[in-house]
Each structure stands twice: as structure tokens, then as C-alpha cells.
Design a protein around this motif. Sequence first.
Motif, PDB file in Angstrom:
ATOM      1  N   GLY A 151     -19.049   1.943  -0.068  1.00 41.20           N
ATOM      2  CA  GLY A 151     -18.057   1.403  -0.771  1.00 41.20           C
ATOM      3  C   GLY A 151     -16.971   1.689  -0.838  1.00 41.20           C
ATOM      4  N   ALA A 152     -15.856   1.869  -1.574  1.00 42.34           N
ATOM      5  CA  ALA A 152     -14.665   2.565  -1.794  1.00 42.34           C
ATOM      6  C   ALA A 152     -15.520   3.217  -3.200  1.00 42.34           C
ATOM      7  N   GLN A 153     -14.253   4.597  -2.770  1.00 40.69           N
ATOM      8  CA  GLN A 153     -14.132   5.634  -3.731  1.00 40.69           C
ATOM      9  C   GLN A 153     -12.899   5.268  -5.032  1.00 40.69           C
ATOM     10  N   ASP A 154     -13.686   5.985  -6.177  1.00 33.78           N
ATOM     11  CA  ASP A 154     -12.456   6.169  -7.310  1.00 33.78           C
ATOM     12  C   ASP A 154     -10.722   5.889  -6.631  1.00 33.78           C
ATOM     13  N   GLU A 155     -10.785   7.348  -5.821  1.00 36.59           N
ATOM     14  CA  GLU A 155      -9.112   6.435  -5.297  1.00 36.59           C
ATOM     15  C   GLU A 155      -9.161   5.823  -4.397  1.00 36.59           C
ATOM     16  N   LEU A 215       0.501  -1.693  -0.437  1.00 35.37           N
ATOM     17  CA  LEU A 215      -0.155  -0.206  -0.169  1.00 35.37           C
ATOM     18  C   LEU A 215       1.125   1.274  -0.395  1.00 35.37           C
ATOM     19  N   PRO A 216       0.775   2.557  -0.948  1.00 30.78           N
ATOM     20  CA  PRO A 216       1.610   3.683  -1.264  1.00 30.78           C
ATOM     21  C   PRO A 216       0.743   3.888  -0.203  1.00 30.78           C
ATOM     22  N   VAL A 217       0.191   4.331   0.121  1.00 25.56           N
ATOM     23  CA  VAL A 217      -0.478   5.546   1.267  1.00 25.56           C
ATOM     24  C   VAL A 217      -0.165   4.456   2.439  1.00 25.56           C
ATOM     25  N   TYR A 218      -1.067   5.618   4.120  1.00 26.79           N
ATOM     26  CA  TYR A 218      -0.724   5.231   5.009  1.00 26.79           C
ATOM     27  C   TYR A 218      -2.183   4.205   4.630  1.00 26.79           C
ATOM     28  N   ARG A 219      -3.684   4.495   5.012  1.00 34.26           N
ATOM     29  CA  ARG A 219      -4.570   4.039   4.695  1.00 34.26           C
ATOM     30  C   ARG A 219      -5.769   4.285   3.644  1.00 34.26           C
ATOM     31  N   THR A 220      -6.120   3.638   2.692  1.00 33.30           N
ATOM     32  CA  THR A 220      -7.935   3.432   2.264  1.00 33.30           C
ATOM     33  C   THR A 220      -8.674   4.059   3.172  1.00 33.30           C
ATOM     34  N   TYR A 221     -10.311   4.554   2.571  1.00 36.19           N
ATOM     35  CA  TYR A 221     -11.594   4.843   3.682  1.00 36.19           C
ATOM     36  C   TYR A 221     -12.367   4.590   2.696  1.00 36.19           C
ATOM     37  N   LEU A 246      -5.641   0.637  -4.160  1.00 37.65           N
ATOM     38  CA  LEU A 246      -5.609  -1.048  -3.767  1.00 37.65           C
ATOM     39  C   LEU A 246      -5.506  -1.484  -4.916  1.00 37.65           C
ATOM     40  N   ALA A 247      -5.551  -1.316  -6.683  1.00 44.25           N
ATOM     41  CA  ALA A 247      -5.072  -1.987  -7.359  1.00 44.25           C
ATOM     42  C   ALA A 247      -3.922  -1.720  -7.712  1.00 44.25           C
ATOM     43  N   ALA A 248      -3.285  -1.164  -7.074  1.00 45.34           N
ATOM     44  CA  ALA A 248      -2.176  -0.520  -7.473  1.00 45.34           C
ATOM     45  C   ALA A 248      -0.994  -1.508  -6.995  1.00 45.34           C
ATOM     46  N   ALA A 249      -1.451  -1.379  -5.374  1.00 46.69           N
ATOM     47  CA  ALA A 249      -0.929  -2.496  -4.561  1.00 46.69           C
ATOM     48  C   ALA A 249      -1.656  -3.434  -4.692  1.00 46.69           C
ATOM     49  N   ALA A 250      -2.251  -4.256  -5.051  1.00 42.90           N
ATOM     50  CA  ALA A 250      -2.405  -5.794  -5.480  1.00 42.90           C
ATOM     51  C   ALA A 250      -1.358  -6.259  -6.245  1.00 42.90           C
ATOM     52  N   GLU A 278       2.079 -17.127  -3.353  1.00 43.06           N
ATOM     53  CA  GLU A 278       1.846 -18.750  -4.090  1.00 43.06           C
ATOM     54  C   GLU A 278       0.333 -18.204  -5.364  1.00 43.06           C
ATOM     55  N   ASP A 279      -0.760 -18.712  -4.644  1.00 40.44           N
ATOM     56  CA  ASP A 279      -2.036 -17.946  -5.000  1.00 40.44           C
ATOM     57  C   ASP A 279      -2.759 -16.901  -5.216  1.00 40.44           C
ATOM     58  N   GLU A 280      -1.983 -16.349  -5.621  1.00 39.72           N
ATOM     59  CA  GLU A 280      -3.009 -14.283  -6.174  1.00 39.72           C
ATOM     60  C   GLU A 280      -4.207 -14.353  -6.514  1.00 39.72           C
ATOM     61  N   GLN A 281      -4.790 -15.281  -6.162  1.00 38.52           N
ATOM     62  CA  GLN A 281      -5.759 -14.754  -6.841  1.00 38.52           C
ATOM     63  C   GLN A 281      -6.791 -14.669  -5.157  1.00 38.52           C
ATOM     64  N   ALA A 282      -5.726 -14.922  -3.911  1.00 45.08           N
ATOM     65  CA  ALA A 282      -5.960 -14.167  -2.838  1.00 45.08           C
ATOM     66  C   ALA A 282      -5.910 -13.058  -2.475  1.00 45.08           C
ATOM     67  N   ILE A 283      -3.916 -12.701  -3.332  1.00 44.96           N
ATOM     68  CA  ILE A 283      -4.830 -10.698  -3.186  1.00 44.96           C
ATOM     69  C   ILE A 283      -5.904 -10.817  -3.938  1.00 44.96           C
ATOM     70  N   ASP A 284      -6.469 -11.195  -5.068  1.00 37.90           N
ATOM     71  CA  ASP A 284      -7.766 -10.417  -6.035  1.00 37.90           C
ATOM     72  C   ASP A 284      -8.772 -10.464  -5.104  1.00 37.90           C
ATOM     73  N   PHE A 285      -8.760 -11.602  -4.369  1.00 40.13           N
ATOM     74  CA  PHE A 285      -9.776 -11.940  -2.716  1.00 40.13           C
ATOM     75  C   PHE A 285     -10.288 -10.789  -2.088  1.00 40.13           C
ATOM     76  N   LEU A 286      -8.352 -10.745  -1.155  1.00 40.54           N
ATOM     77  CA  LEU A 286      -8.414  -9.783  -0.185  1.00 40.54           C
ATOM     78  C   LEU A 286      -9.009  -7.822  -1.081  1.00 40.54           C
TER      79      LEU A 286
END
Length: 901
Positions: free
Chosen positions: A449-453, A438-444, A458-462, A472-480
Amino acid sequence: MIIPTATYRLQFRNGMTFDRAAELAPYLARLGISHLYAAPIFKAEPGSTHGYDVVDNRVIDPDLGGDEGFDRMVEALRAEGIGIVLDFVPNHMSASTYNPYWRDVLEWGEASDCAQFFDIDWEAPKLLVPALGSSYGEALEAGQFRLSFDPRDGGLTFTYYELKLPLTPTSYAQVLMRADREDFAEWARRFAVATPQTSNELKLELAEAAKDEDTKQAIEMALRDVAADIEALHELHEMQVWRLTLWRAARETLTYRRFFEITDLVGIKEERPRVFEEMHERLFELIEAGKIDGLRLDHIDGLADPKAYFERLQKIVGETDPFYIVIEKILGVDEDLRADWPVAGTTGYEFIRTLAEMLTDPRGADGMTHAYNDFLQEQVDYEALILEAKRMILIRNLAGELEHLKDMAGAIAVRGLKSRDFGNDTLRRAIIELAAALPVYRTYVDVSGAQDEDRAILAAAADKAKASRQVEDEQAIDFLRRILELDLESPEDQALALEFAVRFQQTTGPVMAKALEDTAFYRYNRLIALNEVGGEPDRFGAPLEDFHSAMAQRLRRQAAGLSTTSTHDTKRGEDARARLYSLSEMPEAWAAAVRRWTTLNADFRTSSDDQAMPEPEVEWLFYQALAGAWPADLAWDDQAGLTALADRMAPFMLKAVREAKTYTSWTAKDAEYEAAVEAFTRAALDPARAGPFLQNFVAMCGPIFLAGAVNSLSQTAIKLTAPGVPDIYQGSELWELSLVDPDNRRPIDYDQCRALQKALCDGAPSALLADWRSGAVKMMLLHAGLKLRADAQDLFTGGAYLPLRAEGVAAANILAYARHFSGRAVVTVVPRTPLHLLSGESQPLVPWDRWGDTAVSMTPGLLGSDWHNIVTRETHGSQDHLSLGDLLRYFPVAILANFES
């Protein structure tokens, strides 16, 4: 909204009371301060040095003067036209028995009327109290536990040295039955069926009965009898809602949300209406009474839903007109304050970063990097260091929080056919990597729901987490990621996802802070002026266009946010940083000096197992920190002065190596290593032992001190005129060369400040420059600048920001811009990277002829009026180009107004 002209941050405690603050009112008014920016005032832990460990938000701290003292301070400030911006702590309270809410929870657990106030895991078997210096069993066998009776309120407590934990009243029966008296048997029966509603009355009855000396002695004898019986004492301990445990257990098994990793501070559930109302009741009374004019909200990233909290707050205190609120929020490089938050701005850490990038010479990046790596004999990968530090903090320091998140994610995963096969280890690793990326301290993400920011972050962090190949299972990251965006189908799953998102967001802030500010900033010391809260040490300077862009954005998003340069949390004082920026102009010379000093100080290093102590990283840090903190008027052979400096530097170095966590830490101290670092520090500052080093150090740093003074005045001028509200940290009206806390919270010599302020009336700029080491030259600039702001408030709160271009031989050494509004304009012209321009000088003033043909190009909208220099009182006619030789002939910086101030 009432926007301050300027704030003055004052730290209460450590000798600063309300009455002492009241005495400063005339001084602050003459300085030009419109609002006192007050540290927390509500009742805190006894002996608190900062006030963030609040025990009761309903009570103004008696140690500061209580209600009467506060009212006297308000009256004194109001008499001088000064308001109050109050620092308020919404996220956490002290987890101690001095806190009546927490004490009630310790007595009754989830049955307590106060249980809903705190963020506690009530599914856990016990509320852990991690306070023991050894294991529970060892402490029990060693007889370190006692029982006591308080005759004032009838309460029984379980004690461990100074710690006193209340017994749950139903367990009083186990004690009272020990007394061979029929009346005690009746007491035991009544307490055995006590409830939260009846227990206080029962305890008061017991206290009344204990006024009889025989009864009191019988109670105390029963307590001694139980305490002497290990099995009975253990049985009593096990009956409590809490469980004493080794302090180290906190990182793995803590049962409540902490402030960062501080177990003595427990998170509050502000999102619950009753909690919000009760925690703010007294604050609202003070605001309603007109005693508080604005708020600074501490650690808003710890709140479950910051936006909802701000909206609820403004609905009450800003019902007719938005209330002035600034928030402690550290923005990432590409992060902006959320546009839909009803706040005026942040406390200004991003302003410090913008100044640092402008005042650091990017041309010195390669040279300083080479010098640093060469001295360490290794290349430091900063990005890899950050990732490693984040993983370490989450895995070690916040292991309990990590396990809780893993369990929450697992509970969601088993509900889905495509996610039910994710194992605990896979989910755990995915959480670690996503949080670390995560490039910032937190999301909001909130209930809407999630705003565009948030999605972009989250996309960049994933993507980054996947690239690390740690899962090993990258789907777990997508799930989170889907959980964090609430991208699940059923309302039940979305509700569980929101709970996970809230806790994840409350955790990533501490991960970032502890990994970056409290670890990496002490491990990566290339140029420590950049290692500041909100800073990015790997960004070594930036083009002037970036500064102008940042100020334009600041005007759009937080024109009333604080423009700070020092706080109680900064890693070093603003003028210490200003000095160290100049190292970017001389990396080769600095590298040669450090090599020379390491030779001169070689005898002060200690060796153990072929390891030099301190190691090169720490010695590189030491010389920079010393250059920043060295008092401007300290001679190299001043024994008393150097001893005082050593008494500051030694604790700083100890804190630095513990924070770095390389060879020692706060939780795993290496006494031999720490002793070696302290011995080196003190020996290097002893003129009897280190005379050659000290003499050479002062000679080498003389030009750095001069350039630093110019940088200081430049950043002060910018703070006074750029978008935002100037914030002056206590004592920084003079040179602020502090190290990290607690050094930056030392008492201020206000007698000296008043004397220098009085002398300003008779002091010309030339005289103050000759005496520049006193810091009066900085105070003079503040006086003039704050008077200008008071005379032209509309210009600074709503005026446009216009970059100006410098031309000529030294154009790269100049920053210039204008603020204008409704025909009035102010132009600011300051030097940057001034080291070589000051060569051979003894005052922080670039000789006028060294500017050559350099001039500031004025835009057509700024022509047609004379310009008045607010410091020197010179007048410059309307010209297409303003010569730097003329503008900066008598003072290092220029603030020009096209109107009289």
C-alpha cells in the motif's frame, strides 16, 4: 559496510579502457581516492559512448578489455589500496539485435523463453519497431528492405539499411519454398513447424548445408526473389511477431516500456525472480570474488518496486554485512530518502542543490528577475511553464504511455458502480493533471500500500490538479488517487490498482525529467547555475540556516551518500556553476553588459518573418553559458583557442534550443533557425568579426572568474568535510568548466594532471594562487582534504555536525561549521558571495584586511586545543573567536583540525 573515503568517477569508452584506467591507479592513490567509481562495464551496443545501452549483463565488454583487462585493472587498483564502486543498470537494456535476449523475443514473441525479461504489452497485435524514416508503404515501394542469410548460424534477417531484424523461423518456409529444389521443400516443411526449442538446431543444420556453395547461392537467390516481389515481401513482413513502423509512431503506439522516450532502450522486469537472478548472475560473481566493493544503481525510479529490489539485492550481497549501495535518485526540495530503503544514500544531486542555494546571493533575486524579464520583454511564470511542459511531454512525447494508463484506469473504473460513467477523455485528462501536479519524480506505492509520504504527496497533487480546472469532473481525480493508494474494496480491484500504480509511477519519473531537466531548464534561463539536475531554478538562494538544516538531515539519513558536484549528467561543470553563482551578486551590472553585448553582436543575428534569431531568451542563455565555459587562461584574441571554444559552444547551443522545443526540437528540426543560432555563436567567437565584444566580455568577466574560483574552492572544502562521501568526477580535480554532455565526457589530459600533481610537492599555497588559472590550487585542496579524511574516517562517517556562527562586518559572507567525534574535531570556514570582497584583485584571495572584525565564534566544546590548517600548515591557538583575517590570510578557505594529519 565499507564506506569509501572518496570516489573518483571514471567514464569508460571514448578511449578509456581498463588498461588505461589501471595506469591511473598510482595517480588516484596519491590524490587520496579510496574507490574508483566505474561507469558500466558490461557489454554494450557497439560504439556506445556511455555503456548504459547494455546488451548482455553476463559479459564484460570486450571493447574495454574484457575479463582479462578488467582483472588487470582490479589488480592495479588493489596494489594501490583502491576498491571499485560499479555503476550498474537494473532498469533497461538495449533494444537491438546485439542483445541476445531481445533478438530471441524478436524471433518468437511471447513464445520466446526471454519474453518474460522485458516489459512488453503482449495484448498488442505486434511488437512495434519504430525505425523507419518514412512510412512502411513508402519504404516498401522504394525497395529499401532486403533479406539476408548469415552462413555462420543459418539465420535469415529482414534488413533496413543497417538494421537487421531476425525472421521468425516458421516464416523461413516462405523463403525456402522459392527455391526449385526438393531438399529445400523439405527444409521449408521442417521450419514451418519449428519451435523455440528446435529452431536453433535447424538453423545450424541449414548453415552446415550452406557450406556447399550451390546450396548457399540457392538460399541467397531465394532471398533476392522474395525481396524483389513487393507482395511476397510484405506477406513475409506480416508473418513476423514484430512490425516495422515510422519512427514517429513510437510516441503513440509503442508496445514496450522505454527508458524515458528512448525507443532503443527497453524496460526490464526485474521484479521477476528469474530475470533478477540472470541479470545479476555475473555481477554477483564479481562481488563474491572481491572485485566489486560497492554499487551505484542507475535510474531506480524506473523499477516496478525499488524497495523490494534493494532488499533482494542486499539479501544476496549484504547477507552478513550491508553492502555499500548508492542510488541515482533525484529528491525533491521537501523529499527525503525513504528511511526503510537498505541503501547508503543517493548519488548526490540534492547536495548540488543545497550548495547552489548557499552560494547564490538571495539579495540579487529581484534584480536578476527584473533584468531577465526586461531583456525578454515579458514576465516568465516558472510554475506555469513547468505545468505546461509536463502536460506537453505526457500528451506528445509519451502519448503511448498516456493511452496505456487511460486504458488501465478505464478497466478499473467500469468495475465500480460509482466510477463506471467516467469517460475516456475524463480519465485521460485526470491522469495528465495528476501527473503534472506531482511535486516529485514519483511515489513508491507497492503491494503493502501507500506510505504516509505517498499519501501526502498524492493529496497535494490531487488538490493542485483540481485547482487547475482542467478536469470538469473532479471526482475522476479523487478516483485516480484512490487507485494509486490501493484504496479499493475487493482484492481483484486492488490487484488491478497496483498494476496501474506501478505503471503510473514508472511514467511520472520520465515526465518530470523530460519536462524539467530537458525542457524547462532550457526555457527559463534567469540564472542558469540553478538549472541543474535536482535543482529548482525558481529558488534563488536560501538562508544559511537552511544549509545547516540540510546537512544535519543528510547526516541522519545518508551520511554515506555521495557528495557530488559534477556528474556525467550535470548540465554544466561544477566550476562553471560556481562562476555563475556570482552573477547573483551583480544583476544590474550583468544586465547592462548583456544589453551592451547585444548591440555589439547585432549584425550576427538573422531575421525571418520579423523574428530575430536567436531570440532574446537564447541570447541571454548564450552569454551566461559562455561565461561559465570560458577557459581561465583564454585571451580574447586567441584565434585557435576561440575556434576550439566555438566548436564546443555551437553543439551546446544546438542542443539547448532543441531541448527547449520552442522553435525547433530533436523530432521537428527547423534547419533555418538552427543554422541562424550556430552562425551567431560562431560569429560571436570569431575575434576577426567580434573583437569589440570579446574584448569587453573578457574584461567584464574577469571579476566573475575570480569570484568563481573562490566559490569553487568553497564548495570543494564543503564537499570534503560535510556529511557524505566526496565524489570527484573525472578531471574535476582541476577546473571543471564543461557544458552539458557530450562536452562533459571529453577525454581528460591525465599527463597534465600528473604533472600538476607532481608539482604540488614543491608548491606553496602562495605560488599556486599566483598560478590559479592552472587549477592546481584546487588539486592541492583536494590532496590535503582527502588525506585528512583518510586519517580521521570515523569523524567523517559518524561525527556530529555543528553549525558555527560568524560575527562582524562580513559575517554574511562566511559559512562555518564543525565536525567532531570522540575528542577530534575539524572546523571548515569558507567564503560565500565574495565578488565585492575581491574588487580590484588579481588572485582569488580576499585581502585579509577586508574581513575587518569578522570572526567565527567557537562553541565551548571546541575549545582547549590548537587548530592546524591542513593547507597552509599554520597553527591557531584555542580562542573563543577565530579571526577571518588570520584564518584566510594565505588561502581562500580554511579547514582546521585539532589533531595532526
